[in-house]
Scaffold this motif. Structure first.
Motif, mmCIF file in Angstrom:
data_model
loop_
_atom_site.group_PDB
_atom_site.id
_atom_site.type_symbol
_atom_site.label_atom_id
_atom_site.label_comp_id
_atom_site.label_asym_id
_atom_site.label_seq_id
_atom_site.Cartn_x
_atom_site.Cartn_y
_atom_site.Cartn_z
ATOM 1 N N MET A 1 14.305 38.724 69.165
ATOM 2 C CA MET A 1 13.965 40.123 69.286
ATOM 3 C C MET A 1 12.797 40.416 68.358
ATOM 4 S SD MET A 1 16.432 43.367 68.793
ATOM 5 C CE MET A 1 16.803 44.034 70.374
ATOM 6 N N GLY A 2 11.951 41.332 68.744
ATOM 7 C CA GLY A 2 10.792 41.629 67.935
ATOM 8 C C GLY A 2 10.252 43.017 68.195
ATOM 9 N N LEU A 3 9.050 43.211 67.774
ATOM 10 C CA LEU A 3 8.387 44.497 67.834
ATOM 11 C C LEU A 3 7.079 44.343 68.601
ATOM 12 C CD1 LEU A 3 8.343 47.450 66.693
ATOM 13 C CD2 LEU A 3 7.028 46.512 64.789
ATOM 14 N N VAL A 4 6.824 45.268 69.513
ATOM 15 C CA VAL A 4 5.577 45.270 70.268
ATOM 16 C C VAL A 4 4.892 46.611 70.036
ATOM 17 C CG1 VAL A 4 4.520 45.092 72.552
ATOM 18 C CG2 VAL A 4 6.597 43.797 72.046
ATOM 19 N N LEU A 5 3.611 46.588 69.715
ATOM 20 C CA LEU A 5 2.806 47.799 69.617
ATOM 21 C C LEU A 5 1.920 47.828 70.847
ATOM 22 C CD1 LEU A 5 3.844 47.426 66.710
ATOM 23 C CD2 LEU A 5 1.654 48.306 65.915
ATOM 24 N N PHE A 6 1.986 48.947 71.577
ATOM 25 C CA PHE A 6 1.267 49.036 72.841
ATOM 26 C C PHE A 6 0.854 50.472 73.121
ATOM 27 C CE2 PHE A 6 5.765 49.514 73.616
ATOM 28 C CZ PHE A 6 5.863 50.545 74.548
ATOM 29 N N PRO A 7 -0.165 50.657 73.974
ATOM 30 C CA PRO A 7 -0.616 51.996 74.324
ATOM 31 C C PRO A 7 0.412 52.701 75.208
ATOM 32 C CG PRO A 7 -2.277 50.358 74.891
ATOM 33 C CD PRO A 7 -1.027 49.629 74.544
ATOM 34 N N GLY A 8 0.576 53.972 74.975
ATOM 35 C CA GLY A 8 1.490 54.773 75.778
ATOM 36 C C GLY A 8 0.800 55.325 77.011
ATOM 37 N N ASP A 9 0.126 54.455 77.752
ATOM 38 C CA ASP A 9 -0.596 54.893 78.948
ATOM 39 C C ASP A 9 0.172 54.619 80.239
ATOM 40 O OD1 ASP A 9 -0.851 52.128 78.956
ATOM 41 O OD2 ASP A 9 -2.973 52.134 79.492
ATOM 42 N N GLY A 10 1.355 54.025 80.112
ATOM 43 C CA GLY A 10 2.169 53.760 81.298
ATOM 44 C C GLY A 10 1.744 52.557 82.108
ATOM 45 N N ASP A 11 0.749 51.816 81.653
ATOM 46 C CA ASP A 11 0.240 50.657 82.385
ATOM 47 C C ASP A 11 0.709 49.380 81.682
ATOM 48 O OD1 ASP A 11 -1.202 48.638 83.630
ATOM 49 O OD2 ASP A 11 -3.124 49.686 83.506
ATOM 50 N N VAL A 12 1.556 48.613 82.339
ATOM 51 C CA VAL A 12 2.108 47.409 81.721
ATOM 52 C C VAL A 12 1.066 46.310 81.518
ATOM 53 C CG1 VAL A 12 4.460 47.855 82.509
ATOM 54 C CG2 VAL A 12 2.924 46.467 83.915
ATOM 55 N N THR A 13 -0.119 46.465 82.107
ATOM 56 C CA THR A 13 -1.171 45.461 81.924
ATOM 57 C C THR A 13 -2.087 45.786 80.740
ATOM 58 O OG1 THR A 13 -2.705 46.534 83.462
ATOM 59 C CG2 THR A 13 -1.146 44.916 84.388
ATOM 60 N N SER A 14 -1.834 46.898 80.059
ATOM 61 C CA SER A 14 -2.643 47.256 78.891
ATOM 62 C C SER A 14 -2.404 46.244 77.772
ATOM 63 C CB SER A 14 -2.260 48.661 78.404
ATOM 64 O OG SER A 14 -2.593 49.617 79.378
ATOM 65 N N PRO A 15 -3.369 46.113 76.862
ATOM 66 C CA PRO A 15 -3.202 45.143 75.769
ATOM 67 C C PRO A 15 -2.062 45.552 74.840
ATOM 68 C CG PRO A 15 -5.094 46.546 75.354
ATOM 69 C CD PRO A 15 -4.613 46.871 76.748
#
Length: 127
Positions: free
Chosen positions: A1-15
């Motif tokens: 288990m871990g932590l992911v930082l990602f954009p809240g743009d709703g696109d799963v292909t975002s970095p």
């Protein structure tokens, strides 16, 4: 288990950028050292030093709970980018140490995600 930082743009292909929880803590310790203090001295990380006693634009990232806290805004990302880039520039000459290289690579990935958040006007989500 871990932590992911990602954009809240709703696109799963975002970095995105990810760590184990231990890895993220080590990354933040590295950033705090670059800012001139020890993370374990700080309130919330085992110490009693208040965050108001340090001056760093990275405070929203360093003092952010791993989960259950507000996301970082595009404005907060924009404010942190110059310092993260400066740390990367200072550390890129330490290429012989694999741990430092990993932190530098993680910082580069984080910068890319933050830039994306700014471009898309999306929050940086800790998930």
């Amino acid at each position: 288990m871990g932590l992911v930082l990602f954009p809240g743009d709703g696109d799963v292909t975002s970095p995105d950028v990810s760590w184990s929880y231990t890895g993220f803590n080590r990354f933040r310790e590295w950033l705090a050292r670059a800012e001139g203090f020890a993370l374990d001295e700080m309130r919330g990380f085992g110490g009693d030093r208040p965050w108001s006693s340090v001056s760093t634009t990275l405070a929203p990232l360093l003092d952010h709970p791993d989960d259950g806290a507000p996301d970082l805004t595009p404005g907060q990302c924009a404010a942190m980018l110059p310092r993260l880039e400066a740390i990367i520039d200072q550390r890129q000459h330490d290429g012989s140490d694999p741990v430092l290289q990993r932190h530098t690579d993680d910082a580069r990935q984080l910068v890319a995600v933050m830039r994306f958040c700014m471009t898309k006007d999306a929050e940086l989500i800790f998930g």
